[in-house]
Structure formats: C-alpha cells, structure tokens
Design an enzyme around this catalytic site. Sequence first.
Site, PDB file in Angstrom:
ATOM      1  N   ASN A  10       0.881  -1.175   0.000  1.00  0.00           N
ATOM      2  CA  ASN A  10       0.000   0.000   0.000  1.00  0.00           C
ATOM      3  C   ASN A  10       0.913   1.219   0.000  1.00  0.00           C
ATOM      4  OD1 ASN A  10      -1.754   2.106   0.488  1.00  0.00           O
ATOM      5  ND2 ASN A  10      -2.769   1.166   2.229  1.00  0.00           N
ATOM      6  N   ARG A  88      -2.634  -1.990  -3.387  1.00  0.00           N
ATOM      7  CA  ARG A  88      -3.838  -1.185  -3.193  1.00  0.00           C
ATOM      8  C   ARG A  88      -3.732   0.011  -4.132  1.00  0.00           C
ATOM      9  NH1 ARG A  88      -4.868   3.632   0.939  1.00  0.00           N
ATOM     10  NH2 ARG A  88      -7.106   3.888   0.670  1.00  0.00           N
ATOM     11  N   HIS A 177     -12.949   2.861   0.326  1.00  0.00           N
ATOM     12  CA  HIS A 177     -12.941   1.785   1.333  1.00  0.00           C
ATOM     13  C   HIS A 177     -13.619   0.515   0.809  1.00  0.00           C
ATOM     14  CE1 HIS A 177     -12.751   5.175   4.544  1.00  0.00           C
ATOM     15  NE2 HIS A 177     -11.536   4.685   4.344  1.00  0.00           N
ATOM     16  N   ARG A 238     -11.129  15.512   8.230  1.00  0.00           N
ATOM     17  CA  ARG A 238     -11.983  15.890   7.107  1.00  0.00           C
ATOM     18  C   ARG A 238     -13.375  16.241   7.604  1.00  0.00           C
ATOM     19  NH1 ARG A 238     -10.701  10.467   3.921  1.00  0.00           N
ATOM     20  NH2 ARG A 238      -8.444  10.682   3.762  1.00  0.00           N
ATOM     21  N   GLU A 382      -8.296  -5.768   4.962  1.00  0.00           N
ATOM     22  CA  GLU A 382      -8.150  -5.385   3.562  1.00  0.00           C
ATOM     23  C   GLU A 382      -6.949  -6.059   2.901  1.00  0.00           C
ATOM     24  OE1 GLU A 382      -9.130  -0.867   3.189  1.00  0.00           O
ATOM     25  OE2 GLU A 382      -8.544  -1.242   5.267  1.00  0.00           O
TER      26      GLU A 382
END
Length: 398
Positions: A10, A88, A177, A238, A382
């Site tokens: 990743n 990823r 996601h 965020r 993941e």
Amino acid sequence: MSQSLILVINCGSSSLKFGLFPVGAEEPTLSGLAECLGDADSRVVFKADGKKSTLAIAGGAHDQALEAVIEHIRARGELDSVVAVGHRVVHGGERFHASALITPEVETAIEACAALAPLHNPANLLGIRVVRACLPALPQVAVFDTAFHQTMPRAAYLYALPMKLYRDHGVRRYGFHGTSHRFVAEAAVAELGLDAADHGIVIAHLGNGASAAAIKNGASVDTTMGMTPLEGLVMGTRSGDVDPGSLAYIGEKLGLDLAGIDKLLNKESGLLGLSELSNDCRTLEEAAAEGHEGSIVALEVFAHRLARHIGGLATSLDRLDAVVFTGGIGENSDKLRAMTLAKLSAFGIEVDAEANARCTRGTAGVISRGNGPKAMVINTNEEFVIACDTAELAGITG
C-alpha cells in the site's frame, strides 16, 4: 517445498505499508511500515513473530524503502517463495469494476485516473513501477478502493450537476474503502447466517477516514464518500458533508483561495476542528470523560452524522438485517457505537451494553439483543483481500 507467499503493498504519498501473506492465510508472516519517506528520519519498521525492528534509511524515498523491504525478505530466506505482488490502488474510475492483473494497458488506465485521485494514484503507480524494477519476473495485481462500489445505481452515484460534467469529466460519486466493505460484507453474511442472495446490511468503516455503505445481496448500492474521500461522514481531519454555499462565504471571510479551502476541509476540520484538541478518537474520549467541551461536541456530531447516514443508507435496502462497525474506531470505540445505535432505536436496534463493552482490542461479535436488526463488530482485513485477489488473478493455488 516452501509455501508460496504474496507481497501486499500500500504505497502512499510519504509512506509504504506492506505485508507478506502465505497463500490463503489471513495473517502475514511479516508486515511493516516505511514512513517519513524523503525526510531525514525516513525509516522502515518491520513486524514479525511478535517483535519489531527498525531500519533507518535517512532521506530514503519509495524505491529505497521498497528495496529495503525486499532485502529484508531475502535475508529471512523468503524471497524465492514470493510468487506475486498485490497493490492497493485508490481510484479505478469507471474503468475497473474488479481487481486486475497489471498489464501495460491497465497501468495506463490507472494513470488516466490520477486526475481523480492526484494524491493517491501517482503514489500507487510508483509502487508498481518500483516492484517491476526490483522483481521484474513477478506478476502484479491492482486492487481498487472504488471497484466494489461500481454496482451502485445511477440514482446513487450521480450528482445533481449538469450532465456534461459527468459525460466529459467523470464528475460522479465513486465511493472508497471498497476492499474493506467487501470483506466485512462477506464476513457478516457468514457470521450471521444470512442468505447470500437475499440480505441488507449497512457497514460503517470508521477510522481517520470514514465511510458507510449499503450492501444489498452482496453488492454495494450506496455509500457516503463521493468523487473524493471528503464527502459524507465526519472524519479525523476531514469535514464530511458541508453546505457548498458556505464555502464562498468562508473563503471571503478568511481570505482563502480554493487551495486554502481544500486544506481547511481536508486537514483542519472533522474531529480535530470541532474539538480544537485532536483528531484521535481515544484522546477525545479521555478528554470528554474529564469534561472537555470541545471533545464532547466532536463526539456528539460524529455520532449524529453517522446515525443519520446509516438511516439514509437503509432506504436503499429492501430490509435492514444488520449494522456492522469496522475500522480502527468502529472496532474499538464502544462509546461511539453506543451513541450511534441509541439514535437508531426507530429501526428496532437494542444495544447489549456488556457485549458492546467487550468488543474492543480485537474482540468482535454481536453487540445487540432483541428481535430487531443485529448490530455487530467485525475486524476488517483489507490486506487479506488484496492477497487473495492477487493469488487468484496470478493463477496461484498454494
């Protein structure tokens, strides 16, 4: 003969996470993080057999970090067992509905999506190209954050903007996601004994980045993140949803241009902006317990927004069988789970306080009681999904 291994990568803008998975295994034999890449204190942290070790690569960039990871795997005597590499990739646009074996054409398509994720896709591509340079004989696979949500109907993914923006520039909701939502959706069906072809689930993936998704019969039919990961829930830094009309007002009052507003919304808002203390949920819960007003407000807004979105997502389902929490906050904050579920009593969800308190630090399970929809915690994985897709597409069976 040694077991075949999949290297999962990743690659972020200034960091690189990795894991080394035996084919079919849910846990890696080796994992770690290269962080602060390009800075004086660049380093790689390796984790194996319950122990950590750190290697300094002062000023090192992604290529040096990945070379250090590969050399570490070689020193462990495992490099010859690595048979494929999975990456990823954040944005696949409308081009990718599933993971893909990386070919020159696929790489070109990933690069074409870079305009939709300028902070992420270039870094993902860098990881792919460094691996090719270091391990040219190995097949590589791209696993896209956006792919799982490509089953959303147009009513869910279109913005009410001029259609030419969608046709000409790809302006639409993509969702993120997806790899986590996919893993958790399959796990929830298995653990609750649901009919794989007839069920409705809302999943809340909660961490510094957060999104929720409605899953109908195994497919994503709506989600909270949009064209970028900024839309939707309150997150660590965020803002999530904000009235677009307020941005011109904010820009005028604070003298901010578009770049300044973007920084405000992505880096200075969310839990950090509300609390004026931290973006870390653990810090806020501790401060809230001591009466820190900003922390109390931040947690209240987080839970309220999350419950509202879960309720909205349920309208995309024929029925609601379960609400599932995952991600760092979702798996560990029994407080925020309880606050959120208390606002969903209209759905018939009743929290089991003892079970909810028990589901932290790796413990998962059902946290509700009664005959209404189930509420539960599932630990996401993941990297395991990336490893599985990589093995499948590379034609590796063990």
